[in-house]
Design a protein around this motif. Structure first.
Motif, PDB file in Angstrom:
ATOM      1  N   PHE A 188       0.870  -1.184   0.000  1.00  0.00           N
ATOM      2  CA  PHE A 188       0.000   0.000   0.000  1.00  0.00           C
ATOM      3  C   PHE A 188       0.905   1.231   0.000  1.00  0.00           C
ATOM      4  N   ASP A 189       1.725   1.318  -1.045  1.00  0.00           N
ATOM      5  CA  ASP A 189       2.792   2.298  -1.079  1.00  0.00           C
ATOM      6  C   ASP A 189       2.437   3.486  -1.957  1.00  0.00           C
ATOM      7  N   ASN A 190       1.166   3.760  -2.015  1.00  0.00           N
ATOM      8  CA  ASN A 190       0.635   4.910  -2.724  1.00  0.00           C
ATOM      9  C   ASN A 190      -0.168   5.630  -1.657  1.00  0.00           C
ATOM     10  N   GLU A 204      -2.891   7.195  -1.415  1.00  0.00           N
ATOM     11  CA  GLU A 204      -4.320   6.889  -1.307  1.00  0.00           C
ATOM     12  C   GLU A 204      -4.542   5.476  -0.772  1.00  0.00           C
ATOM     13  N   LEU A 205      -3.739   4.539  -1.259  1.00  0.00           N
ATOM     14  CA  LEU A 205      -3.883   3.164  -0.775  1.00  0.00           C
ATOM     15  C   LEU A 205      -3.474   3.079   0.691  1.00  0.00           C
ATOM     16  N   ARG A 264      -6.285   4.280   2.825  1.00  0.00           N
ATOM     17  CA  ARG A 264      -7.418   3.365   2.929  1.00  0.00           C
ATOM     18  C   ARG A 264      -7.091   2.111   3.730  1.00  0.00           C
ATOM     19  N   PHE A 265      -5.858   1.637   3.586  1.00  0.00           N
ATOM     20  CA  PHE A 265      -5.495   0.406   4.308  1.00  0.00           C
ATOM     21  C   PHE A 265      -5.250   0.697   5.790  1.00  0.00           C
ATOM     22  N   MET A 311      -8.511   9.213   8.288  1.00  0.00           N
ATOM     23  CA  MET A 311      -9.926   8.927   8.090  1.00  0.00           C
ATOM     24  C   MET A 311     -10.760   9.172   9.339  1.00  0.00           C
TER      25      MET A 311
END
Lengths: 413, 965
Positions: free
Chosen positions: B512-514, B516-517, B520-521, B526
């Motif tokens: 999840f190295d973006n 946005e990802l 979310r992860f 959030m």
């Protein structure tokens, strides 16, 4: 505590495998190129590899995995549709969903909550009865219930709706569920990658090459590749991709908005939808109310949010669940719904050899993720439409063989 | 332990002359009016204000700027109350949220010990096997999640929203905002200045040396207050930017929807925390938070502080603490920045130990801070030194509060000189000003605000827009890596979501190295504060993990809302107009049973609810054998006038309209592009260029809209006026209707003068009316359309005139049966989203010879291929079995072949009759229909020919009343 967590806690997380391999260069050829790294694209890649042994597959995603409508929907899964075609299709999807956490070995938080579609008029009661009768005919658990059943299941609901047309009854669909939408994409993506599928993020398709009436390759902002088949699974970007091959579609893109409140302790255990109040709501496992409404009234290719949406939604939410007035809306967002005239998807083969379309997902795409992936994979592998998606074929608009899912597909995704 | 200082300067918000009482977790405390919940509790020595979301770690005050998600409270009327900004009120009874027991001794605090078993995304990796156990786990997880508890007895407070329009909206009333407001107002523009705080002043309240602030603020604030061109709105949150220059502003009195030609975003900066072990302990405060506490509420956060800084603001904060009587144990400097400031020199002079090139290694203490470990930046624990303290004040970085700018289409970039994001582009009408732009000193802020305001004014007045001047500071105010890793972790990045450094690094490691990802992860950003104190550090961590620059790493999208907004405020005043017909009172007086039909209230039947079936049957009999009167004012009533009126209707409806004679009416069916029926009504021609038409009750507005759209799209000279609300309508129906009408009308009504399916204009009771010979209920009938004001008089006159003929009003229920007996469809009930006129057996209403009408292409294609058919069926006379209901299915050989669309017991025929939409090929020739009714029971119905009643339509054309007998 589950064994898995004990192991993780004791061993540490250093050796946890990656969900997705690090990015790499594009190969010069793939058997199948899937455009769109959302739930549908990743599911299709997974089933191609798992069920059909087609592993030389690339999924091209212009943004990040699951960043489109997969990550923007309100996570509802249900199969209480109106048409026989729709009911069979979504029922198959729901059944795949029920075992998906196990299949993909990722906890999707697939939570069967029960789904109430409220009726506020004789007309609506009639439609509920129609849906219930069709659902029961195909073995889908739906029934018309009276308003007391609604009151019993939804604490604090105002059946009089603050003076708006009151709740007369509802269609109750016991298998209605919510799931962690992002995880569906990640689970499929990981499982596909484990089987050799390449996932290329930040890779935008700029053109599609044809030769002798069939698709032979794809141009991207990272170079061109040749391929045997192209599957377009890009929801709101469908017109852009279809234009590349000159394929007209009756799709119009409407923004669909949603919002969440701050998290609170659980009080709502079911999914509640009211078509006449234009609201649907469930409570996430984090405690937020996840709320949505009908698509925006105007065609627009944008994911901007509007204030009118939250105003209207809050107005109706407060009518339906007056105590939520004190809760606060934390965040709103939008996705792009690719709507078709008959509120049913467009799936399968197209007049162009080797070009497959999976589009027209409007407001019902997330719940179809598993079955869309599975049937599209079968369609690509066999070159002919899977039986389940034949009613959704591209040519139906020319033949006027439409599906008429409007009654069950609008509001209440 | 925090304490209330004796003096905090003139910008104080509290009224020390008065005291109020409140309670927290059952204990009583006192406060001053003007205190927030947090400042009041701290002043009383209460430091642990809440527990964290996941690990239930103790948490306290942090930002005092509406981001303190770990200091949430509830009362009997509300929950998730943000203590850092919510004023404490006299008599308030507060509880902490998400704790079992008390905040200080939460029974769930042991969860912190199990933190290692809850790594990032743990819930994706467990609880799903075996499947059967998941519901149990899910229930437990849901109970643990969530913050406050709602009470289902809460009731909404609905208040109207207001609108405000101005030339320039300035968001943020700090030094830059005030300066920009004055500049714009001086240019003659109307300015609205909003600030979420209860007072204007912004950072001048708390962040500058007292003398500087005293010099700048009163004069600025006074000039703003005195300027007639500036309206000030405090306690006003600019919620978000929406397209069209709309910015809803949430206030204590509800929402103001502001539409501004130009917007100045003077929202300043959000302070960003450093990351180290136990950086979340109650007593660790952002320097700006400590300064807000000190100057606004006169509360010192601790008695002995360790300060960590990477900018001049941190030195000033240390000096402020010292001035307030807090012992400053040490000031550690993460960078060189600010080391040469006046405040730094003053600290040295005062003998405060200053540690250059030092970082905060960890914070000591369990429930509260007891010490801090400081050490060289590149050193190890061996080089570090522990300092006893009860407070750690940190000032290591900033991020622009550029959310509204983002929403308006602006962009930011990472400025390496400032080590901070700054706006890089924005629309001409939405400009950033001041600190949000990276202007730090008061002089820079002022100059930047003046430039921003001048550019905006020029853009709004059409003058030449001056160039963008760069007033950014040229030294960093943020540390590039304010992070110290600890072998035992607990370095918190996101306090809302309880996320640690290792969690984000692990997320990146798992793919999840973006950004946005990763969001979310891991759920970073959030939580309720939407990442205001965590996003920047998350980007720094991911950039380092990926070996990328900050700009290449990007950022997540800022979405509305800036702070959460109450649903009741978003909802505003409830506005659901209920429509009454003009003679509603008469229906009530006649004991009409009302039901809601969309916005209308209509009469189902007259008389007792309990004997509804009998009442309806009697009403049907009255119409069939005598005369009845129904209020049909809900019908759409539309006037179409102009040289192209005929062409407009010709293109909109399936039937020929252009060749209708003046005085004639036509049944009008409207279909969409795919040939599906969407409305029906009657079109009457009053003159060559003048038509009057009706539309379905629920479809009036849509039909008027469609006609107007067609007139525009087709470039026709025709005007469409929707008169639905202005006109009332009655239907006088039954074999005696002509004789009754004749008594009140002097117009000739005989069949020759006024034939069936004609329209006439005349006067009744002195009012101009239109009479239509209509056929919906299948009897001789006259529809009377008249001005709403005259409807009562006409109704009364007809009721009087018909008294000896036994006239009686009838309702919608009887009308539905009457039309069913006649085999007339109701669009939307007997048709669905796919029904074409051919399916409905109405090919007679489709004139394909017309070269064009909406839907013609589809209908031409479908002619003769209609897959379905609306058929009539009946059950035997005296049938006692279960009655099918609308939408029960027709079944043949185990397959669905159709559905019942209408069903009723016909009083006239003495048997149940109905309509069903069935598959054409399968059952066309069947004489019987098998219907599946409630409980899965099957019944058989006989197919019959429609209309059930008067198949030749003789009764609608009766020349005289003899036919009746």
């Amino acid at each position: 505590m589950p064994l898995r967590l004990i192991k993780l806690g004791l061993k540490g997380t250093k050796d946890e495998p990656r969900f997705f391999p690090p990015s790499k260069e594009l190969e010069s050829h793939y058997d199948v190129v899937i455009i769109g790294g959302g739930g549908h694209g990743l599911a299709c890649a997974y089933y191609l590899a798992r069920d059909h042994g087609i592993r030389n597959v690339a999924v091209l995603e212009q943004g990040y995995l699951g960043g489109g409508n997969t990550g923007r929907n309100t996570t509802i899964v249900r199969s209480n549709y109106l048409t026989p075609e729709g009911v069979k299709f979504y029922d198959a999807s729901l059944r795949l969903f029920q075992d998906l956490s196990t299949d993909l070995d990722i906890n999707l938080f697939y939570s069967t909550r029960g789904h109430f579609t409220l009726a506020h008029s004789d007309d609506a009661m009639r439609t509920m009865r129609w849906r219930a009768e069709v659902n029961k005919h195909y073995g889908v658990d739906s029934a018309v219930v009276d308003r007391q059943a609604v009151a019993d299941a939804v604490p604090g609901i105002d059946l009089e709706c603050g003076g708006s047309p009151s709740v007369m009854g509802a269609l109750y669909h016991a298998p209605g569920a919510v799931a962690r939408h992002d995880a569906v994409a990640w689970g499929y993506g990981r499982a596909a990658a484990q089987r050799g599928v390449e996932l290329h993020q930040k890779t935008r398709v700029t053109g599609i090459q044809q030769q002798g009436g069939r698709v032979v390759g794809v141009d991207t902002d990272r170079g061109s590749i040749s391929c045997g088949a192209v599957v377009s699974m890009v929801a709101g970007s469908t017109p852009r991709i279809a234009d590349m091959v000159g394929l007209p579609t009756p799709i119009e893109v409407f923004p669909l908005q949603a919002c969440v409140t701050e998290p609170v302790k659980p009080f709502l255990n079911t999914i509640v939808v009211s078509g006449s109040l234009h609201v649907y709501v469930s409570q996430s496992s984090r405690g937020e109310l996840v709320m949505g409404s009908a698509v925006d009234p105007m065609v627009l290719h944008s994911t901007r949010s509007t204030f009118e949406f939250v105003e209207g939604l809050a107005d109706h939410m407060v009518d339906l669940l007056p105590f939520t007035a004190r809760m606060r809306v934390n965040r709103q967002w939008a996705g792009m719904s690719d709507m078709t005239p008959d509120f049913a998807p467009i799936m399968g083969t197209t007049p162009l050899d080797g070009f497959y379309l999976d589009a027209g997902w409007g407001t019902w795409g997330f719940k179809a993720t598993p079955i869309s992936g599975k049937t599209m994979a079968a369609t690509v592998a066999n070159g002919v439409n899977d039986e389940l998606i034949e009613p959704f074929r591209y040519s139906r608009f020319a033949d006027f063989q439409m599906v008429a899912e409007k009654g069950a597909a609008s509001v209440g995704h | 332990m925090p304490f209330r200082c004796s003096d905090a300067g003139s910008r104080e918000w509290i009224d020390r002359s008065r005291r109020i009482e409140f309670s927290f977790e059952g204990r009583r405390y006192s406060a001053h009016p003007g205190d927030t919940i947090t400042s009041a509790l701290l002043a009383n020595g209460v430091v642990v204000l809440g527990r964290s979301f996941k690990y239930h770690r103790p948490r306290g005050a942090f930002s005092l700027a509406n981001h303190d998600i770990n200091a949430l409270f509830s009362t009997a009327e509300d929950t998730n109350i943000r203590g850092d900004v919510t004023p404490v009120e006299d008599g308030m009874a507060l509880e902490a949220v998400n704790v079992r027991g008390t905040a200080a001794r939460d029974k769930d605090r042991y969860l912190d010990w199990f933190g290692r078993f809850m790594p990032v995304g743990f819930y994706y990796k467990a609880f799903h096997r075996p499947k059967a156990l998941f519901p149990w786990f899910e229930k437990a997880i849901r109970q643990r999640a969530g913050l406050g508890t709602v009470d289902t007895y809460w009731r909404p407070r609905r208040r109207p929203k207001r609108y405000a329009h101005c030339d320039v909206l300035v968001i943020g009333a700090g030094p830059s905002g005030m300066t920009a407001a004055l500049e714009a107002a001086e240019a003659g523009l109307e300015v609205l200045l909003v600030d979420e705080n209860p007072h204007i002043g912004g950072s001048l309240d708390y962040q500058w040396p007292l003398d500087t602030a005293e010099a700048a603020c009163p004069s600025l604030a006074e000039r703003v207050a005195a300027h007639s061109g500036i309206t000030v709105q405090t306690k006003a949150l600019a919620v978000a930017y929406y397209a069209g220059q709309w910015v809803p502003v949430a206030t204590d009195e509800g929402i103001i929807k502001v539409c501004a030609r130009g917007i100045v975003v003077a929202t300043g900066l959000l302070e960003q925390p450093p990351i180290c072990r136990n950086n979340d302990r109650p007593g660790v405060l952002l320097a700006s938070g400590a300064q807000r506490l000190l100057r606004r509420f006169g509360v010192a956060p601790c008695q002995r502080a360790v300060v960590l800084t990477a900018n001049a603001e941190g030195y000033q904060a240390a000096l402020d603490l010292q001035y307030a009587g807090v012992e400053v144990a040490a000031v550690a400097a993460l960078t060189e920045a600010g080391a040469d400031s006046e405040a730094a020199a003053a600290l040295t002079e005062a003998g405060v130990p200053r540690l250059a090139h030092h970082a905060l290694y960890q914070v000591h203490g369990d429930n509260t801070v007891t010490g801090a470990r400081l050490g060289p930046i590149d050193g190890s624990d061996a080089d570090a030194q522990d300092y006893d303290c009860d407070g750690v004040i940190v000032s290591t970085g900033w991020a622009p509060a550029a959310h509204l700018l983002h929403e308006a289409g602006g962009k930011v970039r990472y400025d390496t000189e400032l080590a901070m994001h700054v706006p890089s582009s924005w629309p001409a009408s939405v400009v950033p000003a001041g600190r949000v732009n990276g202007a730090f000193t008061l002089a820079q802020q002022t100059a930047d605000a003046v430039n921003a305001a001048r550019r905006l004014v020029a853009a709004l007045t059409g003058a030449t827009v001056p160039a963008v001047e760069d007033w950014r500071d040229h030294q960093p105010h943020s540390a590039e890596w304010p992070i110290v890793r600890h072998s035992r972790a607990r370095e918190f990045v996101d306090l809302d979501e309880d996320l640690q450094l290792k969690d984000l690094e692990q997320a990146a490691r798992e793919g999840f190295d973006n950004i946005e990802l990763m969001k979310r992860f891991s759920t970073v950003g959030m939580g309720p504060s939407q990442g205001k104190h965590s996003n920047i550090n998350a980007i720094r961590i991911l950039a380092a993990s990926n070996g990328q620059g900050m700009d290449a790493t990007g950022s997540t999208t800022a979405r509305p809302m800036y702070h959460p907004v109450r649903m009741e405020d978003l909802a505003g005043r409830r506005f659901r107009p209920q429509r009454y017909t003009p003679i509603h009172d008469r229906h009530v007086a006649l004991s009409g049973c009302l039901f809601e039909a969309g916005p209308w209230l209509r009469v189902g039947h007259y008389g007792d609810e309990a004997s509804a079936d009998d009442c309806v049957a009697a009403e049907v009999n009255t119409v069939r054998n005598g005369v009845g009167l129904i209020d049909v004012s809900t019908l759409g009533k539309i006037e179409v006038v102009g040289p192209d009126a005929a062409r407009l209707l010709e293109g909109t409806y399936t039937a020929r309209m252009a060749n209708a004679k003046v005085g004639a009416t036509r049944y009008a069916l409207m279909v969409d592009d795919t040939g599906v029926i969407i409305d029906d009504g009657v079109v009457g021609r009053l003159a060559e260029d003048h038509y009057y038409l009706t539309a379905g009750s629920g479809h009036a507005a849509a039909t008027a809209r469609t006609l107007k759209r067609h007139a525009v799209e087709w470039g026709l000279d025709a005007h469409v006026v929707d008169r639905t609300g202005q006109l009332g309508a009655l239907n006088l129906a039954g074999p005696l209707s002509r004789s009754v009408l004749a008594r009140v009308s002097d117009m000739p009504l005989d069949e020759a003068s006024f034939p069936y399916l004609n329209i006439r204009e005349t006067r009744l009771c002195g009012y101009p009316v239109r009479l239509l010979r209509a056929g919906f209920v299948g009897e001789l009938a006259f529809e009377i359309h008249m001005p709403a004001a005259g409807m009562g008089a006409v109704w009364d006159a007809l009721m009087r005139a018909g008294a000896d003929a036994g006239i009686a009003p009838f309702g919608v229920d009887a009308q539905r049966i009457l039309r069913l007996e006649k085999g007339h469809i109701i669009v939307g009930q007997d048709t669905d989203g796919l029904t074409t006129p051919f399916d409905a057996g109405m090919s007679w209403a489709v004139h394909l010879k017309k070269p064009f009408f909406k839907g013609r292409g589809a209908l031409a294609h479908l002619k003769g291929k209609s897959p379905k058919r609306l058929v009539a069926f009946a059950l035997p006379t005296g049938y006692e079995g279960p009655l099918p209901r609308e939408c029960h299915l027709a079944i043949r050989d185990g397959d669905i072949v159709g559905r019942v669309t209408s069903i009723a017991r016909s009083p006239t025929l003495g048997r149940p009759i109905g309509l069903a939409m069935i598959e054409r090929g399968l059952v066309e020739d069947d004489a019987l229909l098998t219907l599946r009714v409630d409980n899965g029971q099957y019944i058989t119905a006989e197919r019959v020919r429609a209309p059930f009643y008067d198949p030749d339509g003789e009764r609608q054309r009766v020349a005289s009343e003899e036919v009746n007998s």
